[in-house]
Design a protein around this motif. Structure first.
Motif, PDB file in Angstrom:
ATOM      1  N   VAL A   1       0.823  -1.279  -0.113  1.00 23.84           N
ATOM      2  CA  VAL A   1      -0.152   0.119   0.103  1.00 23.84           C
ATOM      3  C   VAL A   1       1.053   1.215   0.018  1.00 23.84           C
ATOM      4  O   VAL A   1       0.601   2.396  -0.552  1.00 23.84           O
ATOM      5  N   GLU A   2       1.821   1.219   0.605  1.00 20.52           N
ATOM      6  CA  GLU A   2       2.904   2.432   0.772  1.00 20.52           C
ATOM      7  C   GLU A   2       3.539   2.685  -0.534  1.00 20.52           C
ATOM      8  O   GLU A   2       3.434   3.737  -1.013  1.00 20.52           O
ATOM      9  N   ILE A   3       3.917   1.551  -1.377  1.00 24.07           N
ATOM     10  CA  ILE A   3       4.520   1.738  -2.492  1.00 24.07           C
ATOM     11  C   ILE A   3       3.540   2.050  -3.580  1.00 24.07           C
ATOM     12  O   ILE A   3       3.874   3.248  -4.585  1.00 24.07           O
ATOM     13  N   ALA A   4       2.566   1.850  -3.419  1.00 22.38           N
ATOM     14  CA  ALA A   4       1.085   1.998  -4.343  1.00 22.38           C
ATOM     15  C   ALA A   4       0.901   3.504  -4.089  1.00 22.38           C
ATOM     16  O   ALA A   4       0.829   4.285  -5.311  1.00 22.38           O
ATOM     17  N   THR A   5       1.041   3.946  -3.091  1.00 21.77           N
ATOM     18  CA  THR A   5       0.514   5.475  -2.538  1.00 21.77           C
ATOM     19  C   THR A   5       1.540   6.489  -3.343  1.00 21.77           C
ATOM     20  O   THR A   5       1.314   7.409  -4.012  1.00 21.77           O
ATOM     21  N   HIS A   6       3.055   6.021  -3.118  1.00 25.69           N
ATOM     22  CA  HIS A   6       3.916   6.654  -3.645  1.00 25.69           C
ATOM     23  C   HIS A   6       4.152   6.539  -5.353  1.00 25.69           C
ATOM     24  O   HIS A   6       4.426   7.513  -6.059  1.00 25.69           O
ATOM     25  N   LEU A   7       3.687   5.560  -5.512  1.00 24.34           N
ATOM     26  CA  LEU A   7       3.831   5.268  -7.303  1.00 24.34           C
ATOM     27  C   LEU A   7       2.486   6.464  -7.943  1.00 24.34           C
ATOM     28  O   LEU A   7       2.792   6.785  -8.927  1.00 24.34           O
ATOM     29  N   GLU A   8       1.273   6.393  -7.237  1.00 23.88           N
ATOM     30  CA  GLU A   8       0.190   7.085  -7.452  1.00 23.88           C
ATOM     31  C   GLU A   8       0.463   8.817  -7.543  1.00 23.88           C
ATOM     32  O   GLU A   8       0.540   9.445  -8.583  1.00 23.88           O
ATOM     33  N   ARG A   9       1.406   9.176  -6.397  1.00 22.63           N
ATOM     34  CA  ARG A   9       1.723  10.399  -6.232  1.00 22.63           C
ATOM     35  C   ARG A   9       2.817  10.615  -7.462  1.00 22.63           C
ATOM     36  O   ARG A   9       2.794  12.034  -8.225  1.00 22.63           O
TER      37      ARG A   9
ATOM     38  N   ALA B   1       9.019   6.598  -6.881  1.00 24.21           N
ATOM     39  CA  ALA B   1       8.107   5.674  -5.694  1.00 24.21           C
ATOM     40  C   ALA B   1       9.122   4.950  -4.868  1.00 24.21           C
ATOM     41  O   ALA B   1       8.827   4.941  -3.398  1.00 24.21           O
ATOM     42  N   ILE B   2      10.109   4.594  -5.240  1.00 27.62           N
ATOM     43  CA  ILE B   2      11.105   3.409  -4.616  1.00 27.62           C
ATOM     44  C   ILE B   2      11.777   4.629  -3.639  1.00 27.62           C
ATOM     45  O   ILE B   2      12.020   4.187  -2.439  1.00 27.62           O
ATOM     46  N   ALA B   3      12.307   5.579  -4.223  1.00 33.61           N
ATOM     47  CA  ALA B   3      13.133   6.648  -3.428  1.00 33.61           C
ATOM     48  C   ALA B   3      12.425   7.192  -2.267  1.00 33.61           C
ATOM     49  O   ALA B   3      12.545   7.288  -1.151  1.00 33.61           O
ATOM     50  N   ALA B   4      10.833   7.206  -2.267  1.00 33.90           N
ATOM     51  CA  ALA B   4      10.246   7.971  -1.381  1.00 33.90           C
ATOM     52  C   ALA B   4       9.762   6.939  -0.453  1.00 33.90           C
ATOM     53  O   ALA B   4       9.595   7.238   0.628  1.00 33.90           O
ATOM     54  N   TYR B   5       9.633   5.575  -0.781  1.00 31.74           N
ATOM     55  CA  TYR B   5       9.317   4.513   0.093  1.00 31.74           C
ATOM     56  C   TYR B   5      10.522   4.513   1.001  1.00 31.74           C
ATOM     57  O   TYR B   5      10.527   4.323   2.236  1.00 31.74           O
ATOM     58  N   ASN B   6      11.871   4.539   0.473  1.00 32.85           N
ATOM     59  CA  ASN B   6      12.948   4.607   1.235  1.00 32.85           C
ATOM     60  C   ASN B   6      13.345   5.943   2.165  1.00 32.85           C
ATOM     61  O   ASN B   6      13.821   5.825   3.297  1.00 32.85           O
ATOM     62  N   ALA B   7      13.226   7.033   1.502  1.00 28.17           N
ATOM     63  CA  ALA B   7      13.721   8.360   1.980  1.00 28.17           C
ATOM     64  C   ALA B   7      12.603   9.215   2.627  1.00 28.17           C
ATOM     65  O   ALA B   7      12.653  10.320   3.297  1.00 28.17           O
ATOM     66  N   GLY B   8      11.185   9.022   1.997  1.00 29.27           N
ATOM     67  CA  GLY B   8      10.141   9.868   2.298  1.00 29.27           C
ATOM     68  C   GLY B   8       9.883  10.625   1.254  1.00 29.27           C
ATOM     69  O   GLY B   8      10.702  11.213   0.267  1.00 29.27           O
ATOM     70  N   ALA B   9       8.610  10.887   0.792  1.00 31.18           N
ATOM     71  CA  ALA B   9       8.169  11.651  -0.135  1.00 31.18           C
ATOM     72  C   ALA B   9       8.473  12.935  -0.382  1.00 31.18           C
ATOM     73  O   ALA B   9       8.782  13.551  -1.492  1.00 31.18           O
ATOM     74  N   SER B  10       8.529  13.598   1.051  1.00 35.22           N
ATOM     75  CA  SER B  10       8.909  15.137   0.915  1.00 35.22           C
ATOM     76  C   SER B  10      10.315  15.427   0.417  1.00 35.22           C
ATOM     77  O   SER B  10      10.824  16.482  -0.252  1.00 35.22           O
TER      78      SER B  10
ATOM     79  N   VAL C   1      12.126  13.404  -1.737  1.00 36.84           N
ATOM     80  CA  VAL C   1      11.858  13.132  -3.399  1.00 36.84           C
ATOM     81  C   VAL C   1      11.408  14.585  -3.896  1.00 36.84           C
ATOM     82  O   VAL C   1      12.124  15.094  -4.909  1.00 36.84           O
ATOM     83  N   GLU C   2      10.393  15.167  -3.234  1.00 36.76           N
ATOM     84  CA  GLU C   2       9.846  16.288  -3.872  1.00 36.76           C
ATOM     85  C   GLU C   2      10.821  17.513  -3.998  1.00 36.76           C
ATOM     86  O   GLU C   2      11.134  18.127  -4.865  1.00 36.76           O
ATOM     87  N   ARG C   3      11.698  17.498  -3.033  1.00 40.33           N
ATOM     88  CA  ARG C   3      13.052  18.644  -2.632  1.00 40.33           C
ATOM     89  C   ARG C   3      13.968  18.175  -3.696  1.00 40.33           C
ATOM     90  O   ARG C   3      14.466  19.058  -4.421  1.00 40.33           O
ATOM     91  N   TRP C   4      14.388  16.873  -3.971  1.00 42.53           N
ATOM     92  CA  TRP C   4      15.369  16.595  -4.851  1.00 42.53           C
ATOM     93  C   TRP C   4      14.691  16.651  -6.259  1.00 42.53           C
ATOM     94  O   TRP C   4      15.639  17.353  -7.145  1.00 42.53           O
ATOM     95  N   LEU C   5      13.747  16.657  -6.732  1.00 40.30           N
ATOM     96  CA  LEU C   5      13.171  16.828  -7.835  1.00 40.30           C
ATOM     97  C   LEU C   5      13.290  18.380  -8.150  1.00 40.30           C
ATOM     98  O   LEU C   5      13.461  18.825  -9.363  1.00 40.30           O
ATOM     99  N   GLU C   6      12.812  19.311  -7.069  1.00 42.97           N
ATOM    100  CA  GLU C   6      13.045  20.804  -7.063  1.00 42.97           C
ATOM    101  C   GLU C   6      14.470  21.059  -7.709  1.00 42.97           C
ATOM    102  O   GLU C   6      14.783  21.948  -8.390  1.00 42.97           O
TER     103      GLU C   6
END
Length: 111
Positions: free
Chosen positions: A27-35, A42-51, A53-58
């Motif tokens: 469920v956690e991976i699916a949530t990140h994949l959807e986002r 999604a894998i990076a967010a699962y390991n390090a957190g979505a926030s 990954v958002e910062r790294w993308l910026e």
């Protein structure tokens, strides 16, 4: 949080039971994949957190998969993403040898 959303009854002991732990992870991976709409993100967010990954993308102007992964600032997350993406590529290749495993670009993502 995930248990409530899925309608599962939850006790803290469930975290130590493999069947439940795998369910929560899926469920956690699916949530990140959807986002993020990208397996590596999604894998990076699962390991390090979505926030993070958002910062790294910026912070990173590139959407090239290899460059993005190599610029992940956490060694553990970078190694984890490499390993999981590599396993996905192998399994996809074994399933259908004519298919390229992952697109070379991260693609679009939603914030």
């Amino acid at each position: 949080q995930h248990a409530a959303r899925e309608g599962w009854s939850f006790t803290p002991e469930h975290l130590y039971e493999p069947e439940w732990n795998v369910r929560f992870g899926i469920v956690e991976i699916a949530t990140h994949l959807e986002r993020f709409e990208s397996i590596p993100l999604a894998i990076a967010a699962y390991n390090a957190g979505a926030s993070r990954v958002e910062r790294w993308l910026e912070e990173q102007p590139t959407r090239e998969l290899d460059l993005f992964v190599e610029r992940i600032p956490f060694d553990e997350t970078r190694r984890y993403v490499r390993r999981v993406v590599g396993h996905i590529a192998r399994y996809r290749y074994l399933h259908d040898q004519s298919v390229f495993a992952l697109p070379p670009q991260l693609g679009s993502h939603s914030h």
